[in-house]
Write a protein that holds these residues in place. Structure first.
Motif, PDB file in Angstrom:
ATOM      1  N   ALA A 262       0.992  -1.212  -0.180  1.00 17.28           N
ATOM      2  CA  ALA A 262      -0.316  -0.331   0.322  1.00 17.28           C
ATOM      3  C   ALA A 262       1.155   1.487   0.044  1.00 17.28           C
ATOM      4  O   ALA A 262       0.806   1.686  -1.320  1.00 17.28           O
ATOM      5  N   PHE A 263       1.897   0.978   0.933  1.00 14.09           N
ATOM      6  CA  PHE A 263       3.032   2.420   0.767  1.00 14.09           C
ATOM      7  C   PHE A 263       3.061   3.184  -0.386  1.00 14.09           C
ATOM      8  O   PHE A 263       3.642   3.420  -1.024  1.00 14.09           O
ATOM      9  N   GLY A 264       3.912   1.843  -0.794  1.00 14.33           N
ATOM     10  CA  GLY A 264       4.857   1.792  -2.098  1.00 14.33           C
ATOM     11  C   GLY A 264       3.321   2.420  -3.944  1.00 14.33           C
ATOM     12  O   GLY A 264       4.083   3.186  -3.730  1.00 14.33           O
ATOM     13  N   ILE A 265       2.323   1.982  -3.241  1.00 13.50           N
ATOM     14  CA  ILE A 265       1.131   1.912  -4.301  1.00 13.50           C
ATOM     15  C   ILE A 265       1.270   3.504  -4.427  1.00 13.50           C
ATOM     16  O   ILE A 265       0.798   4.429  -5.152  1.00 13.50           O
ATOM     17  N   HIS A 266       0.232   4.028  -2.298  1.00 14.87           N
ATOM     18  CA  HIS A 266       0.368   5.959  -2.962  1.00 14.87           C
ATOM     19  C   HIS A 266       1.619   6.515  -2.852  1.00 14.87           C
ATOM     20  O   HIS A 266       1.298   7.883  -3.527  1.00 14.87           O
ATOM     21  N   TYR A 267       2.547   5.804  -3.203  1.00 12.04           N
ATOM     22  CA  TYR A 267       3.412   6.930  -2.570  1.00 12.04           C
ATOM     23  C   TYR A 267       3.950   7.064  -4.018  1.00 12.04           C
ATOM     24  O   TYR A 267       3.876   8.080  -5.506  1.00 12.04           O
ATOM     25  N   HIS A 268       3.916   6.051  -5.455  1.00 15.11           N
ATOM     26  CA  HIS A 268       3.619   5.889  -7.010  1.00 15.11           C
ATOM     27  C   HIS A 268       2.938   6.699  -7.467  1.00 15.11           C
ATOM     28  O   HIS A 268       2.517   7.817  -8.174  1.00 15.11           O
ATOM     29  N   SER A 269       1.506   6.766  -7.067  1.00 12.72           N
ATOM     30  CA  SER A 269       0.461   7.259  -7.187  1.00 12.72           C
ATOM     31  C   SER A 269       0.468   8.763  -6.903  1.00 12.72           C
ATOM     32  O   SER A 269       0.242   9.628  -8.078  1.00 12.72           O
ATOM     33  N   GLY A 270       1.225   8.951  -5.507  1.00 11.71           N
ATOM     34  CA  GLY A 270       0.938  10.479  -5.842  1.00 11.71           C
ATOM     35  C   GLY A 270       2.273  11.613  -6.445  1.00 11.71           C
ATOM     36  O   GLY A 270       1.898  12.641  -6.572  1.00 11.71           O
ATOM     37  N   LEU A 271       2.895  10.672  -6.591  1.00  9.80           N
ATOM     38  CA  LEU A 271       4.443  11.422  -7.689  1.00  9.80           C
ATOM     39  C   LEU A 271       3.839  11.621  -9.105  1.00  9.80           C
ATOM     40  O   LEU A 271       3.934  12.862 -10.051  1.00  9.80           O
ATOM     41  N   GLU A 272       2.886   9.999  -9.573  1.00  9.39           N
ATOM     42  CA  GLU A 272       1.897  10.625 -11.159  1.00  9.39           C
ATOM     43  C   GLU A 272       0.547  11.487 -10.813  1.00  9.39           C
ATOM     44  O   GLU A 272       0.876  12.478 -11.634  1.00  9.39           O
TER      45      GLU A 272
END
Lengths: 77, 312
Positions: free
Chosen positions: B51-61
């Motif tokens: 979840a952390f990785g997904i949110h990190y990527h989504s935020g930068l996206e």
């Protein structure tokens, strides 16, 4: 004319903003989060640069104790 | 290609649509592949890291999309933070005491937002610019599927799938950009793990085929996560056409192996990989008497399906 004293509201902490319902956050709250995190980053960069510039303890120890010539002469007196 | 089933119609143990995650599992240990991909077991608590990785990527996206739509850097940062806070509303994070004793919360909402803001500060004047596709959209979070000229014994083509974080132009050349998080210190040694590397080679190979302009390499933006800071570093991995041919040749042979395992309904353990990366999550299961393995799986693991065909 009476003046009401300015009551300075306690600034909302970062933790409070993170705990709040994000749908209730105002643009100014988001700006504050960003500003606070940038301040923290600037502080960390400064501290990290100081840490990186200090000579390593091991290097200092490996040079051994350096005696001054006066130390040697005074010990012979 | 609307079929979302990554397995053969003829043999449900035979995967036909592969991504770097499933391929990596097969290469590491067929038994681990069986547990994770065929039986869908995941260690309890692994969800937090995913979840952390997904949110990190989504935020930068979100930042990339916002900039591509004309927003200023400041507007895009605030948009990314706001969007992430909303998306990660129920994210609790973990101090993960088993792997990070007494180290506090490395993966929390606060460290997530900090990682995003600090990344965007570190790369504020990023010379790598997001490629804009022919349809006008920014080349971020691109999912791809490509049918290869490799068939299984049932005549089904093998499909290669993946998900590219971002395509960028740097110095006039196109690169795939991938963002990674780690708890380790990032040095030149860190980047050695990416060449050769299953995922990087897959991206590099796919980019030659699916992109309008092939990428010359893969840029890795690594984020070292710690309790009190996040540190960033960029590395570039390039591979020659011959290296990519080699990779495809190897991939073809792994597909034959996968078919052999599926035909025999037996996925052997690679007992030389049990200690890799701090120890395989299934080590205790594999070390146990066969009859109690199902009990251990039910107690310590949960079901989570990983489907390479599902776009993120």
């Amino acid at each position: 004319m009476s003046t009401s004293p300015l009551i300075e509201a306690e600034p909302t902490s970062l933790a409070e903003l993170f705990d709040a319902d994000p749908l209730t956050l105002k643009p100014t709250d988001i700006q504050m989060i960003v500003a606070e995190l940038r301040r923290a980053r600037a502080k960390w960069i400064t501290e990290d640069q100081i840490k990186q510039s200090k000579p390593k303890k091991k290097e200092k120890e490996s040079r051994g104790v350096q005696l001054d010539i006066d130390d040697i002469l005074s010990s012979l007196a | 290609m609307s079929n979302k089933n990554p397995f053969s119609r003829e043999n449900p143990l035979l995967q036909t649509a592969w991504d770097s995650t499933s391929l990596g599992l097969l290469k590491t240990c067929p038994r681990k592949y069986q547990y994770k991909m065929l039986e869908n077991w995941s260690k309890k608590g692994e969800n937090v890291h995913l979840a952390f990785g997904i949110h990190y990527h989504s935020g930068l996206e979100a930042y990339d999309h916002s900039r591509a739509n004309g927003a200023t850097h400041e507007e895009a940062v605030e948009f990314a933070v706001n969007k992430t806070l909303i998306a990660a509303k129920d994210f609790i994070g973990t101090s993960d005491p088993e792997t990070l004793p007494d180290k506090g919360d490395i993966k929390s909402k606060a460290t997530l937002i900090r990682a995003i803001v600090w990344y965007l500060e570190h790369f504020r004047n990023d010379p790598a610019e997001t490629v804009i596709l022919d349809n006008g959209k920014p080349a971020v979070e691109l999912s791809f599927k490509m049918e290869l000229p490799i068939e299984n014994s049932f005549g089904e083509n093998i499909i290669l799938c993946g998900h590219i974080d971002r395509l960028v132009k740097l110095g006039g050349l196109i690169y795939v950009l991938d963002r990674k998080t780690t708890g380790s210190t990032i040095s030149s040694k860190y980047y050695e793990q990416y060449n050769p590397n299953n995922q990087i080679s897959l991206y590099a190979f796919a980019s030659q085929v699916v992109l309008p302009e092939p990428a010359v390499g893969v840029i890795i933006d690594a984020c070292q996560l710690a309790v009190n800071f996040a540190r960033f570093h960029r590395g570039i991995i390039t591979q020659t056409a011959k290296q990519l041919d080699d990779w495809l040749n190897d991939f073809s042979m792994y597909m034959q192996l996968a078919e052999t395992y599926a035909e025999n309904n037996h996925f052997p353990m690679n007992d030389t990989a049990c200690s890799n990366y701090g120890g395989c999550e299934f080590r205790k299961v594999c070390a146990a008497e066969c009859s109690i393995r199902p009990l251990l799986l039910n107690n310590d693991f949960e079901k989570r399906v990983w489907n390479p065909l599902i776009e993120r």
